[in-house]
Design a protein around this motif. Structure first.
Motif, short mmCIF file in Angstrom:
data_model
loop_
_atom_site.label_atom_id
_atom_site.label_comp_id
_atom_site.label_asym_id
_atom_site.label_seq_id
_atom_site.Cartn_x
_atom_site.Cartn_y
_atom_site.Cartn_z
N TRP A 133 1.21 -1.22 0.23
CA TRP A 133 0.14 -0.05 0.08
C TRP A 133 0.64 1.34 -0.10
O TRP A 133 1.91 1.61 0.40
CB TRP A 133 -0.95 -0.31 1.73
CG TRP A 133 -1.26 1.40 1.28
CD1 TRP A 133 -2.86 1.88 0.35
CD2 TRP A 133 -1.65 1.94 2.51
NE1 TRP A 133 -3.28 2.88 0.98
CE2 TRP A 133 -2.71 2.99 1.75
CE3 TRP A 133 -0.36 2.22 3.65
CZ2 TRP A 133 -3.21 4.35 3.26
CZ3 TRP A 133 -1.28 3.36 3.97
CH2 TRP A 133 -1.85 4.08 3.68
N VAL A 134 0.52 2.33 -0.77
CA VAL A 134 1.04 3.26 -0.35
C VAL A 134 0.13 4.30 -0.59
O VAL A 134 -1.04 4.52 -1.40
CB VAL A 134 1.78 3.92 -1.91
CG1 VAL A 134 2.66 5.50 -2.00
CG2 VAL A 134 3.33 2.65 -2.40
N GLN A 135 0.44 5.96 0.70
CA GLN A 135 -0.53 6.46 0.41
C GLN A 135 0.17 8.17 0.07
O GLN A 135 1.54 7.84 0.53
CB GLN A 135 -1.06 7.19 1.81
CG GLN A 135 -1.66 8.03 2.37
CD GLN A 135 -1.71 8.63 3.65
OE1 GLN A 135 -2.52 8.58 4.50
NE2 GLN A 135 -0.28 8.88 4.52
N ILE A 136 -0.46 8.30 -1.05
CA ILE A 136 0.68 9.67 -1.64
C ILE A 136 -0.36 11.11 -0.93
O ILE A 136 -1.68 11.25 -1.55
CB ILE A 136 0.53 9.96 -3.06
CG1 ILE A 136 1.92 8.65 -3.18
CG2 ILE A 136 0.98 11.08 -3.56
CD1 ILE A 136 1.51 8.23 -4.76
N GLY A 137 0.98 12.21 -0.03
CA GLY A 137 -0.60 13.27 -0.41
C GLY A 137 0.03 14.54 -0.63
O GLY A 137 1.73 14.85 -0.31
#
Length: 414
Positions: free
Chosen positions: A170-174
């Motif tokens: 999983w990757v979270q980008i902000g």
């Protein structure tokens, strides 16, 4: 044109007038259009905002993107390892991803950059990595899967699309700029080629930085202030409730990490917006305009769950969302909510396909999200206006503290 006009730039009306007078050939061929674009951008030596210059360090005990203030744009992406990829390939991917993320969060172009965001600053970019339950079996690391990474139980009312749930990685980008966020997304997807393929992707947004006269709690698509009761990093027990501490043995790699629960929650906005505001407030338990609890005070005043109105009834109804979700109603269960709104167009029935990309962080999901969601699913009046359509949980290791380190190294390397 007077010099004062030139230094101020041009108005939108004047821009449209120049564009219209230039004609199609002028717009396509450059010339006047290029000059207009340069003047619209303003003098190069006068930055319009400091937003683009803000950088969030990639290295540290905890990964960025957990306690970082929510950015204006976000991408949540799950990957599955390709059939021939195992532990060595996963380790090489995490090295590539960490190296690229470190460069981009510092405002530097990563190796093989496609130059999408070449003229932008870091814009508070954060990239956060996690591992799903299925990752451990595919990499031969079953004995190192943490006990807290449990299989999510079913909840009443769930209508889950399994193709948009779970995942190996999983990757979270902000980021506070959409182009910077998309650039990071594209770089990481390219770096995964041959090792992992996208399982699902969800794109979200929050209020843009600087859109209000002072920092304010974000509103969701129901118009409600969302996040007031979040735990604060200054709370004395914050780290113990949000981050894993003192992990040893086969789980030592999770020391300094956290667990992310991700849910795509569609809001039944047409149904919700037919309610008068006072009914909406009773469903939530807060005033819609100020965010203050119905028991009185301001947005930050703690809700008084014992307060009654003039008629002797509870000021905050028994099935109000903030009452049912409160730590006091759930044995002290706490999680840090850090979500994005989404709007993916309209469904076949004309209703908006919109809602919340819910992300909750906690040291133990069984004692955090799962405990609270069981209570919400059984007695929260807000549940009538929500549909939980996807679900996932990920073990998010601590950060890479050494500049030569990468996220997940202590799990993936002996």
């Amino acid at each position: 044109m007077k010099n004062s006009d030139a230094t101020r730039g041009i108005t939108r009306r004047r821009l449209l007038g120049v564009a219209g007078g230039a004609g199609a050939a002028g717009l396509l061929g450059g010339g006047v259009a290029d000059a207009v674009a340069r003047r619209w951008a303003g003098p190069a030596e006068t930055p319009l905002t400091a937003t683009g210059a803000t950088a969030v360090p990639f290295h540290g005990r905890h990964q960025a993107g957990i306690t970082t203030p929510p950015q204006a744009w976000g991408h949540l992406v799950a990957f599955d390892l390709v059939p021939d990829a195992g532990r060595p390939e996963a380790a090489a991917l995490m090295r590539r991803w960490s190296r690229a993320a470190e460069a981009m969060t510092a405002g530097r172009p990563p190796e093989g950059d496609n130059q999408i965001a070449l003229d932008a600053g870091p814009c508070s970019l954060t990239v956060t990595f996690g591992f799903g339950r299925t990752f451990f079996g595919k990499t031969g690391l079953e004995d190192r899967m943490p006990e807290a990474l449990v299989e999510m139980p079913p909840f009443p009312g769930d209508d889950l699309d399994r193709s948009r749930s779970d995942g190996d990685l999983w990757v979270q980008i902000g980021a506070d700029d959409p182009l910077v966020a998309v650039h990071a997304l594209r770089v990481l997807q390219r770096a995964a080629s041959g090792t992992a393929a996208v399982r699902w992707q969800m794109n979200g947004f929050n209020r843009a930085r600087g859109a209000t006269e002072r920092p304010r709690t974000v509103r969701n698509l129901m118009g409600q202030i969302d996040g007031t009761a979040n735990p604060d990093p200054s709370d004395p027990d914050f780290d113990a409730k949000i981050f894993v501490g003192g992990a040893t043995g086969g789980e030592a790699w999770m020391d300094g990490g956290s667990y992310a629960v991700v849910r795509r929650i569609r809001m039944l906005l047409d149904h919700w917006e037919r309610l008068p505001v006072d009914r909406q407030e009773r469903v939530i338990g807060r005033r819609k305009d100020t965010g203050a609890p119905l028991s009185g005070g301001t947005e930050t005043t703690p809700a008084d769950l014992t307060a009654t109105g003039p008629d002797g009834t509870l000021a905050i109804p028994g099935d109000a969302h903030i009452r049912v979700a409160a730590p006091a109603s759930n044995g002290g269960a706490t999680m840090l909510r850090r979500s994005f709104s989404y709007h993916d167009g309209h469904r076949d029935d004309g209703a908006p396909d919109a809602g919340l990309l819910f992300v909750a962080w906690q040291a133990d999901p069984t004692e955090g999200f799962i405990k609270v969601q069981r209570k919400l699913a059984g007695g929260d009046s807000l549940s009538r206006f929500l549909k939980h359509e996807s679900s996932a949980m990920f073990a998010v290791p601590g950060g890479a503290e050494d500049p030569d380190d990468y996220v997940g190294r202590s799990l993936l390397e002996p």
